[in-house]
Design an enzyme around this catalytic site. Structure first.
Site, PDB file in Angstrom:
ATOM      1  N   PRO A 239      82.045  67.154  33.499  1.00 30.31           N
ATOM      2  CG  PRO A 239      82.224  66.661  31.166  1.00 30.31           C
ATOM      3  CD  PRO A 239      81.762  66.108  32.591  1.00 30.31           C
ATOM      4  N   GLY A 240      82.633  70.646  32.709  1.00 24.47           N
ATOM      5  CA  GLY A 240      82.053  71.897  32.690  1.00 24.47           C
ATOM      6  C   GLY A 240      82.916  72.583  31.494  1.00 24.47           C
ATOM      7  NE  ARG A 241      88.463  75.295  33.138  1.00 21.21           N
ATOM      8  CZ  ARG A 241      88.817  76.201  33.785  1.00 21.21           C
ATOM      9  NH1 ARG A 241      88.780  77.273  33.443  1.00 21.21           N
ATOM     10  NH2 ARG A 241      88.755  75.946  35.282  1.00 21.21           N
TER      11      ARG A 241
ATOM     12  N   GLY B 209      86.876  68.503  35.577  1.00 19.10           N
ATOM     13  CA  GLY B 209      88.403  69.027  35.574  1.00 19.10           C
ATOM     14  C   GLY B 209      89.374  69.109  34.394  1.00 19.10           C
TER      15      GLY B 209
ATOM     16  CB  CYS C 234      86.982 102.880  39.232  1.00 19.26           C
ATOM     17  SG  CYS C 234      86.005 104.049  38.050  1.00 19.26           S
ATOM     18  CD  GLU C 235      88.719  96.737  41.401  1.00 17.73           C
ATOM     19  OE1 GLU C 235      89.821  95.989  42.064  1.00 17.73           O
ATOM     20  OE2 GLU C 235      87.576  96.983  42.011  1.00 17.73           O
TER      21      GLU C 235
HETATM   22  N1  LLP Z   1      82.305  69.059  39.701  1.00 15.02           N
HETATM   23  C1  LLP Z   1      82.752  69.528  40.606  1.00 15.02           C
HETATM   24  C2  LLP Z   1      82.398  69.206  41.856  1.00 15.02           C
HETATM   25  C3  LLP Z   1      83.316  70.818  40.557  1.00 15.02           C
HETATM   26  O1  LLP Z   1      83.588  71.664  41.622  1.00 15.02           O
HETATM   27  C4  LLP Z   1      83.618  71.452  39.434  1.00 15.02           C
HETATM   28  C5  LLP Z   1      84.143  72.871  39.186  1.00 15.02           C
HETATM   29  C6  LLP Z   1      83.517  70.809  38.252  1.00 15.02           C
HETATM   30  C7  LLP Z   1      82.636  69.556  38.234  1.00 15.02           C
HETATM   31  C8  LLP Z   1      83.570  71.111  36.903  1.00 15.02           C
HETATM   32  O2  LLP Z   1      85.018  71.306  36.511  1.00 15.02           O
HETATM   33  P1  LLP Z   1      85.565  71.632  34.826  1.00 15.02           P
HETATM   34  O3  LLP Z   1      85.405  70.593  34.268  1.00 15.02           O
HETATM   35  O4  LLP Z   1      84.779  72.698  34.516  1.00 15.02           O
HETATM   36  O5  LLP Z   1      86.872  71.668  35.261  1.00 15.02           O
HETATM   37  N2  LLP Z   1      85.856  79.613  38.154  1.00 15.02           N
HETATM   38  C9  LLP Z   1      86.861  78.637  38.018  1.00 15.02           C
HETATM   39  C10 LLP Z   1      86.846  77.361  37.797  1.00 15.02           C
HETATM   40  C11 LLP Z   1      86.190  76.879  39.157  1.00 15.02           C
HETATM   41  C12 LLP Z   1      85.437  75.297  38.991  1.00 15.02           C
HETATM   42  C13 LLP Z   1      84.780  74.863  40.334  1.00 15.02           C
HETATM   43  N3  LLP Z   1      84.451  73.539  40.060  1.00 15.02           N
HETATM   44  C14 LLP Z   1      87.772  79.027  36.598  1.00 15.02           C
HETATM   45  O6  LLP Z   1      87.125  80.050  36.082  1.00 15.02           O
HETATM   46  O7  LLP Z   1      88.855  78.600  36.201  1.00 15.02           O
END
Ligand code: LLP
Length: 424
Positions: free
Chosen positions: A276-278, A239, A346-347
């Site tokens: 962490p992902g983002r 997050g 097309c939107e």
């Molecule tokens: N763990 C769980 C259980 C999650 O649901 C998520 C993200 C993460 C970890 C990773 O979170 P991060 O570190 O990436 O914030 N598509 C959206 C974001 C959706 C996030 C979903 N869950 C966007 O483009 O902003």
């Protein structure tokens, strides 16, 4: 910090000019920097160096197997939310013991696959899931390490579509009910409690909600231990946000985040997992696109790109901002003009930015969307019959196509016309 910088007047990915990638692979294309991915992973690893920990990269952010291999080889665990993500992680050589399985709707087939292949832990999100997993694990003669994802009812202060820690969200079980649920688990066969899981949302730019949630997890740890459960691991979710606009105040860095974790749960003797992902992938990728036309509209000019909402949905879906910069560095002091930057779909929702100040651009000019590495390629679709765009990974002077652009024939040949419609 990332590794997309201007050098000799051209935006580079590490040591590779983006003009070269555009020439070789065509546009639109996603380009990732290996050095940036590793740097971000290492920042989290160092931020938790004060104790036992595992950084489990959230595969959903960018799930190309080359990215997973790069991070897995560096020591990352993986957080997966589907059999597909699990299979990707395994295909990238990540052992099952390094993989955490999260998600609110795991199917029996997914459970069976993951249990057969090996898994570090399963994060349970409901009592129904708990009972199903117990039955499946018992039938397979296994005892599965589990945590329960608790919903701490904390406001993550982020976009409503990506907040997950309020009681009205579908995620986890209410923290007030946790003791009862853990007691039920302890009585079920096939499950072994190892810890607690929490994830309150994505793109958090304030540490306070994390602090509140983790303080509640600390209290719960004491309570569950008093009830006789073995709480040896805390999965604290992902997050942490990233700066999407260069002009914005930078959100907290992993080191500060690691300190919050240490403050709130550091004395519990637990192994810490984070997901962490983002922050790992976001600023490690750009979307490279070309200008098809500059169209003069009423009171505004449109920059029509060859990338569209199907390639990068974030602006249309969340109103998200991405910096968009020309690949050829503008001369200093050049006058800018305001463009609506759009794709060919097309939107009207196919709009990346409105009234964005850019240096004057012409047809054929290349632009890069910054911070597009996370939730970019993974959320793409073939809307308007636009084939999924390729992905390229850069490392130093090397670059490799890690997902080729499918041909139109490949896209169409996946489909079939039923015999009763005739085959001509
Ligand atoms: N763990 C769980 C259980 C999650 O649901 C998520 C993200 C993460 C970890 C990773 O979170 P991060 O570190 O990436 O914030 N598509 C959206 C974001 C959706 C996030 C979903 N869950 C966007 O483009 O902003």
């Amino acid at each position: 910090m990332d590794h997309f910088l201007y050098r000799d007047g051209i935006l580079h990915a590490e040591d590779v000019p983006l003009t070269e990638i555009a020439r070789r692979v065509g546009t639109p294309v996603y380009v990732y920097s290996a050095a940036t991915l590793l740097r971000h992973y290492n920042l989290f690893d160092e931020a938790l160096a004060w104790g036992p920990h595992l950084v489990c990269y959230a595969v959903k952010a960018a799930s190309n197997i080359a990215i997973l291999k790069l991070l897995g080889d560096a020591g990352a665990g993986m957080d997966v939310v589907s059999e597909g993500e699990y299979r990707r992680a395994r295909a990238a050589g990540v052992p099952g013991e390094q993989i955490v399985f999260s998600g609110v709707g795991k199917t029996e087939a997914e459970m069976r696959h993951v249990l057969a292949g090996g898994v570090r832990q399963i994060n349970l999100e409901s009592e129904a899931e708990m009972r199903l997993l117990s039955r499946v694990a018992d039938e397979m003669g296994l005892e599965v390490p589990v945590t329960v994802r608790v919903n701490p009812d904390v406001d993550a202060k982020t976009h409503e579509k990506i907040a997950t820690g309020k009681s009205e969200n579908k995620f986890g079980i209410p923290i007030a009910k946790a003791r009862q649920v853990y007691a039920e688990i302890a009585a079920l066969p096939g499950l072994r409690v190892v810890g607690i899981d929490v994830h309150i949302g994505s793109q958090l730019t304030d540490l306070d909600p994390f602090r509140q949630a983790y303080a509640k997890v600390a209290d719960l740890t004491h309570a569950l231990r008093a009830d006789g459960h073995s709480i040896e691991r805390l999965d604290l979710g992902g997050g942490l946000g990233i700066p999407y606009a260069r002009s914005n105040l930078a959100p907290p860095v992993p080191l500060e985040y690691g300190q919050v974790i240490r403050d709130e749960v550091g004395d519990l003797g637990c192994e810490i997992e984070i997901e962490p992902g983002r922050l790992i992938a976001g600023n490690a990728g750009i979307l490279l696109a070309s200008t098809i036309f500059v169209k003069e509209g009423e009171g505004r000019d449109f920059l029509i790109l060859d990338a569209a909402m199907n390639d990068l949905i974030r602006p249309a879906m969340y109103g998200a901002h991405h910096d968009i910069v020309p690949v050829v560095e503008p001369a200093p002091g050049i006058d800018t003009r305001a463009y609506d930057i759009v794709g060919p779909v097309c939107e009207s929702g196919d709009t990346f930015a409105k009234g964005r100040d850019m240096v004057p651009l012409s047809a054929g000019d290349l632009v890069a969307f910054r911070s597009a590495g996370a939730y970019g390629a993974v959320m793409a679709s073939e809307y308007n019959a636009r084939p999924l765009i390729p992905e390229v990974l850069v490392q130093g002077e090397d670059h490799a196509i890690i997902r080729p652009r499918p041909s139109y024939d490949e896209m169409i040949s996946r489909e079939a016309i039923p015999h009763w419609l005739g085959d001509d």
